[in-house]
Scaffold this active site. Structure first.
Site, PDB file in Angstrom:
ATOM      1  N   SER A 181       0.028  -0.428   9.175  1.00 44.35           N
ATOM      2  CA  SER A 181       1.104  -1.142   8.492  1.00 44.35           C
ATOM      3  C   SER A 181       2.325  -0.228   8.408  1.00 44.35           C
ATOM      4  O   SER A 181       2.796   0.249   9.435  1.00 44.35           O
ATOM      5  CB  SER A 181       0.652  -1.620   7.112  1.00 44.35           C
ATOM      6  OG  SER A 181       1.623  -2.461   6.530  1.00 44.35           O
ATOM      7  N   THR A 182       2.796   0.057   7.212  1.00 46.67           N
ATOM      8  CA  THR A 182       4.013   0.846   7.031  1.00 46.67           C
ATOM      9  C   THR A 182       3.908   2.191   7.738  1.00 46.67           C
ATOM     10  O   THR A 182       2.999   2.967   7.474  1.00 46.67           O
ATOM     11  CB  THR A 182       4.280   1.084   5.532  1.00 46.67           C
ATOM     12  OG1 THR A 182       4.161  -0.147   4.837  1.00 46.67           O
ATOM     13  CG2 THR A 182       5.667   1.668   5.322  1.00 46.67           C
ATOM     14  N   HIS A 207       0.990  -4.740  11.012  1.00 42.18           N
ATOM     15  CA  HIS A 207       1.736  -5.685  10.187  1.00 42.18           C
ATOM     16  C   HIS A 207       3.197  -5.695  10.642  1.00 42.18           C
ATOM     17  O   HIS A 207       3.907  -4.699  10.515  1.00 42.18           O
ATOM     18  CB  HIS A 207       1.674  -5.281   8.711  1.00 42.18           C
ATOM     19  CG  HIS A 207       0.295  -5.356   8.146  1.00 42.18           C
ATOM     20  ND1 HIS A 207      -0.094  -4.621   7.051  1.00 42.18           N
ATOM     21  CD2 HIS A 207      -0.791  -6.076   8.516  1.00 42.18           C
ATOM     22  CE1 HIS A 207      -1.358  -4.887   6.769  1.00 42.18           C
ATOM     23  NE2 HIS A 207      -1.812  -5.763   7.653  1.00 42.18           N
ATOM     24  N   MET A 300       0.615   0.563   3.529  1.00 43.61           N
ATOM     25  CA  MET A 300       0.542   0.265   2.103  1.00 43.61           C
ATOM     26  C   MET A 300      -0.534  -0.787   1.846  1.00 43.61           C
ATOM     27  O   MET A 300      -0.741  -1.680   2.659  1.00 43.61           O
ATOM     28  CB  MET A 300       1.903  -0.273   1.645  1.00 43.61           C
ATOM     29  CG  MET A 300       1.971  -0.703   0.200  1.00 43.61           C
ATOM     30  SD  MET A 300       2.238   0.687  -0.897  1.00 43.61           S
ATOM     31  CE  MET A 300       2.632  -0.191  -2.418  1.00 43.61           C
ATOM     32  N   ASP A 303      -5.489  -3.642   3.029  1.00 43.55           N
ATOM     33  CA  ASP A 303      -5.940  -4.458   4.154  1.00 43.55           C
ATOM     34  C   ASP A 303      -6.726  -3.585   5.134  1.00 43.55           C
ATOM     35  O   ASP A 303      -6.254  -2.536   5.551  1.00 43.55           O
ATOM     36  CB  ASP A 303      -4.736  -5.095   4.865  1.00 43.55           C
ATOM     37  CG  ASP A 303      -5.151  -6.111   5.905  1.00 43.55           C
ATOM     38  OD1 ASP A 303      -6.259  -6.660   5.781  1.00 43.55           O
ATOM     39  OD2 ASP A 303      -4.365  -6.360   6.843  1.00 43.55           O
TER      40      ASP A 303
END
Length: 358
Positions: A181-182, A207, A300, A303
């Site tokens: 993600s991030t 993501h 973050m 997930d």
């Protein structure tokens, strides 16, 4: 991370559209942890306000008059780094520029909010607020209110039921699944660039907004020895090929005989995301079992944490990126807490360990 005694994340919105500025302000103000402290119609106005106000996060439009967002981002990151979330329209040009912004130090990309159904607006609110919260926690590198009722946080049960593994007990073919993600766009580049052409097939959930993943896959394809493409429903998982889950669609690993392939499908947000790492990992636990290696990178939230534990329970080998090399040590940390991680390694060592495991 936070500049005020009340602990709220202070945000500056920079966008040439008054409608977008107001819509973003309303969305962010709906989260009790966020406060919009300033807006600006272009980078020159923003720069003037930054002389007296230092926000925790800036949301920055990609295309603006007088100075584009990319140029302003470079100035911010080279002079006084502040976490920046790029706000882009769903255009090919915009997605290319936004991905370039990630290379220059932006933390994340969000799509400009637009009118839609109640479900669409609720999902957009979750995505935008989560991106700002992640940015506020991000580890940066300097270049040379009112509260709405929270949407229920669904698990992978919403897309694929938990069940016993249907993987072949023994097969010569392995598969690697990756969640990020991030900060993941650059982490994936580092990981994939280190892989040889004959690596087992790889499926990735990063993501990222809809329409951006195709451009992202093309960029990686131009940089890596392995082939990289945005996944399409029914694509076979092949040696030397990386499939990137399309934005706004869930991606599941399936098996037909000894052949692995991906299923692309709609569904609700799972662990606050679509695509969801938990969905990919659960399907991998079911259909690949001990023939899989799972990797969870910077990001973050949580997930992938439950899905990675399910993979480990099914016999898969699992790896997580360490805190020192993560932009945000959220997802890897949660996976460790859930007991699903075999090894925690620096980003630069993960590719070699994956090759050893397969």
């Amino acid at each position: 991370m936070k500049s005020q005694g009340d602990g709220k994340i202070r945000v500056m919105i920079v966008d040439d559209s008054a409608v977008v500025r107001q819509t973003l302000a309303d969305i962010l103000a709906s989260d009790p942890q966020i406060e919009v402290v300033a807006t600006a119609s272009d980078p020159f106005v923003a720069a003037d306000r930054l002389k007296t106000l230092i926000p925790d996060v800036i949301t920055l439009d990609v295309e603006m008059p007088r100075m584009d967002g990319l140029t302003f981002l470079q100035k911010i990151m080279s002079q006084h780094p502040i976490p920046v979330v790029m706000c882009s329209s769903l255009t090919e040009r915009g997605s290319e520029t936004a991905l370039k912004a990630l290379e220059y130090g932006a933390v994340d990309i969000i799509t400009k909010p637009r009118l839609g159904t109640r479900q669409f607006l609720d999902e957009a609110r979750v995505r935008i607020c989560d991106a700002v919260k992640a940015a506020a926690r991000a580890r940066l590198v300097k270049l040379s209110p009112r509260s709405l009722e929270a949407a229920p946080k669904l698990t992978a049960d919403a897309v694929i039921a938990r069940g016993s593994s249907k993987a072949m007990i023994e097969t010569t073919e392995k598969v690697v699944v990756v969640g990020a993600s991030t900060g993941g766009t650059e982490a994936l580049r580092v990981f994939l660039e280190a892989l040889p052409l004959d690596v087992p097939g790889i499926v990735v959930v990063q993501h990222m907004p809809e329409h951006f993943t195709a451009t992202f896959a093309q960029r990686l394809d131009s940089l890596c020895r392995v082939s990289v493409k945005e996944a399409q429903d029914g694509d076979t998982v092949l040696r030397g090929r990386v499939l990137i889950a399309p934005g706004n669609r869930h991606c599941l690993l399936k098996r037909s005989g000894a052949r692995y392939y991906v299923e692309i499908k709609d569904g609700p947000l799972v662990s606050r995301h679509r695509p969801s790492v938990d969905v990919l990992f659960r399907s991998t636990a079911r259909y690949a079992g001990a023939n899989a290696v799972g990797v969870i990178l910077t990001g973050m939230g949580d997930d992938g944490a439950r899905g990675m534990r399910e993979m480990k329970d099914a016999g898969a080998r699992t790896l997580a990126q360490d805190e020192a090399t993560c932009v945000v040590f959220g997802m890897p940390n949660e996976a460790v807490k859930h007991g699903g991680v075999d090894k925690v390694l620096p980003l630069q060592k993960i590719a070699a360990e994956v090759l050893r495991m397969v």
